[in-house]
Design a protein around this motif. Structure first.
Motif, PDB file in Angstrom:
ATOM      1  N   ASP A  26      37.976  37.959  48.371  1.00 28.22           N
ATOM      2  CA  ASP A  26      39.438  37.833  48.255  1.00 28.22           C
ATOM      3  C   ASP A  26      40.122  38.252  49.548  1.00 28.22           C
ATOM      4  O   ASP A  26      41.045  37.571  50.018  1.00 28.22           O
ATOM      5  CB  ASP A  26      39.963  38.691  47.093  1.00 28.22           C
ATOM      6  CG  ASP A  26      39.848  38.019  45.738  1.00 28.22           C
ATOM      7  OD1 ASP A  26      39.650  36.779  45.683  1.00 28.22           O
ATOM      8  OD2 ASP A  26      39.974  38.728  44.720  1.00 28.22           O
ATOM      9  N   ASP A  27      39.673  39.368  50.134  1.00 25.91           N
ATOM     10  CA  ASP A  27      40.276  39.845  51.382  1.00 25.91           C
ATOM     11  C   ASP A  27      40.108  38.819  52.506  1.00 25.91           C
ATOM     12  O   ASP A  27      41.036  38.577  53.283  1.00 25.91           O
ATOM     13  CB  ASP A  27      39.670  41.181  51.804  1.00 25.91           C
ATOM     14  CG  ASP A  27      40.094  42.337  50.901  1.00 25.91           C
ATOM     15  OD1 ASP A  27      41.031  42.163  50.093  1.00 25.91           O
ATOM     16  OD2 ASP A  27      39.459  43.414  51.003  1.00 25.91           O
ATOM     17  N   LYS A  28      38.936  38.217  52.593  1.00 24.41           N
ATOM     18  CA  LYS A  28      38.680  37.216  53.639  1.00 24.41           C
ATOM     19  C   LYS A  28      39.551  35.976  53.433  1.00 24.41           C
ATOM     20  O   LYS A  28      40.100  35.423  54.404  1.00 24.41           O
ATOM     21  CB  LYS A  28      37.191  36.840  53.651  1.00 24.41           C
ATOM     22  CG  LYS A  28      36.815  35.942  54.797  1.00 24.41           C
ATOM     23  CD  LYS A  28      36.986  36.631  56.134  1.00 24.41           C
ATOM     24  CE  LYS A  28      36.488  35.740  57.260  1.00 24.41           C
ATOM     25  NZ  LYS A  28      36.720  36.325  58.573  1.00 24.41           N
ATOM     26  N   ILE A  29      39.705  35.557  52.192  1.00 23.75           N
ATOM     27  CA  ILE A  29      40.559  34.397  51.901  1.00 23.75           C
ATOM     28  C   ILE A  29      42.003  34.698  52.300  1.00 23.75           C
ATOM     29  O   ILE A  29      42.685  33.856  52.891  1.00 23.75           O
ATOM     30  CB  ILE A  29      40.454  33.990  50.413  1.00 23.75           C
ATOM     31  CG1 ILE A  29      39.070  33.379  50.141  1.00 23.75           C
ATOM     32  CG2 ILE A  29      41.566  33.021  50.030  1.00 23.75           C
ATOM     33  CD1 ILE A  29      38.773  33.129  48.671  1.00 23.75           C
ATOM     34  N   ILE A  69      33.971  29.905  51.447  1.00 17.32           N
ATOM     35  CA  ILE A  69      33.993  31.293  50.975  1.00 17.32           C
ATOM     36  C   ILE A  69      34.272  31.327  49.472  1.00 17.32           C
ATOM     37  O   ILE A  69      33.698  32.130  48.738  1.00 17.32           O
ATOM     38  CB  ILE A  69      35.023  32.114  51.778  1.00 17.32           C
ATOM     39  CG1 ILE A  69      34.523  32.265  53.218  1.00 17.32           C
ATOM     40  CG2 ILE A  69      35.278  33.467  51.138  1.00 17.32           C
ATOM     41  CD1 ILE A  69      35.560  32.772  54.185  1.00 17.32           C
ATOM     42  N   THR A  70      35.120  30.438  49.001  1.00 21.46           N
ATOM     43  CA  THR A  70      35.383  30.324  47.560  1.00 21.46           C
ATOM     44  C   THR A  70      34.101  29.946  46.834  1.00 21.46           C
ATOM     45  O   THR A  70      33.797  30.496  45.767  1.00 21.46           O
ATOM     46  CB  THR A  70      36.505  29.295  47.302  1.00 21.46           C
ATOM     47  OG1 THR A  70      37.685  29.724  47.995  1.00 21.46           O
ATOM     48  CG2 THR A  70      36.806  29.156  45.822  1.00 21.46           C
ATOM     49  N   GLY A  71      33.324  29.032  47.398  1.00 19.80           N
ATOM     50  CA  GLY A  71      32.034  28.671  46.806  1.00 19.80           C
ATOM     51  C   GLY A  71      31.107  29.866  46.691  1.00 19.80           C
ATOM     52  O   GLY A  71      30.435  30.056  45.665  1.00 19.80           O
ATOM     53  N   LEU A  72      31.071  30.695  47.721  1.00 21.65           N
ATOM     54  CA  LEU A  72      30.252  31.915  47.668  1.00 21.65           C
ATOM     55  C   LEU A  72      30.715  32.836  46.538  1.00 21.65           C
ATOM     56  O   LEU A  72      29.894  33.466  45.863  1.00 21.65           O
ATOM     57  CB  LEU A  72      30.325  32.666  49.000  1.00 21.65           C
ATOM     58  CG  LEU A  72      29.562  32.065  50.161  1.00 21.65           C
ATOM     59  CD1 LEU A  72      29.891  32.803  51.448  1.00 21.65           C
ATOM     60  CD2 LEU A  72      28.069  32.112  49.882  1.00 21.65           C
ATOM     61  N   GLY A  73      32.015  32.916  46.340  1.00 18.31           N
ATOM     62  CA  GLY A  73      32.548  33.724  45.243  1.00 18.31           C
ATOM     63  C   GLY A  73      32.067  33.229  43.895  1.00 18.31           C
ATOM     64  O   GLY A  73      31.669  34.029  43.028  1.00 18.31           O
TER      65      GLY A  73
END
Length: 170
Positions: free
Chosen positions: A26-29, A53-57
């Motif tokens: 979330d912080d990176k997004i 990054i959302t995919g990694l989440g």
């Protein structure tokens, strides 16, 4: 792995790890989104990074779910039917699973023609009126799951409800 005391969750080690991972994501997004706004231009590379990054989440959430239903000794198909619902036909757990599988396998499915699993995932996205062929389907899926907040912290709240339902059914 979780520990029960008097039939209730006492400690959920995997959830604690998931919380750390999702907070980082979330912080990176947020950083990438703010950077895009500050530059005052639509930097497609930034949006692509946010999508990945959302995919990694979603994969982190899927991994949490697998360890949790495994610990409860409940099969995947049954486990994914439990917990909060997105629609009459689709649970949060199913949508998280579809999103993770999309990120992990979509390019592979294009090459191998393994359309059985892909069709299931596409149907899941369509159930929430989202097209996997859109430019950023995972970001859209996250927004749908969280009523627009696009925060994995909100997904984690849904997964806690799923976990509690899973344990009750075990």
């Amino acid at each position: 792995m979780y520990l029960l005391k008097n039939g209730k969750i006492f400690k959920d080690f995997d959830l604690e790890l998931l919380c750390e991972i999702l907070t980082f994501i979330d912080d990176k997004i947020i950083v990438l989104s703010d950077q895009s706004i500050e530059e005052n231009e639509a930097d497609l590379w930034t949006f692509d990074r946010i999508e990945n990054i959302t995919g990694l989440g979603f994969v982190a959430c899927q991994t949490y779910m697998a360890s949790t239903y495994g610990c409860a000794n409940i099969g995947k198909d049954r486990a994914l039917l439990l917990g909060p619902k997105m629609t009459e036909k689709l649970t949060v757990a199913q949508l998280v699973n579809h999103a993770a599988n999309f990120w992990k396998h979509n390019e592979e499915w294009q090459i191998t023609g393994n359309f059985g699993p892909r069709k299931s995932m596409v149907n899941g996205f369509e159930e929430i009126s989202y097209d996997v062929g859109s430019e950023y389907p995972l970001s859209g899926c996250l927004a749908e799951l969280t009523n627009g907040s696009a925060s994995f912290n909100d997904v984690m709240i849904l997964l806690v409800k799923w976990r509690d339902d899973l344990i009750k059914s075990a």
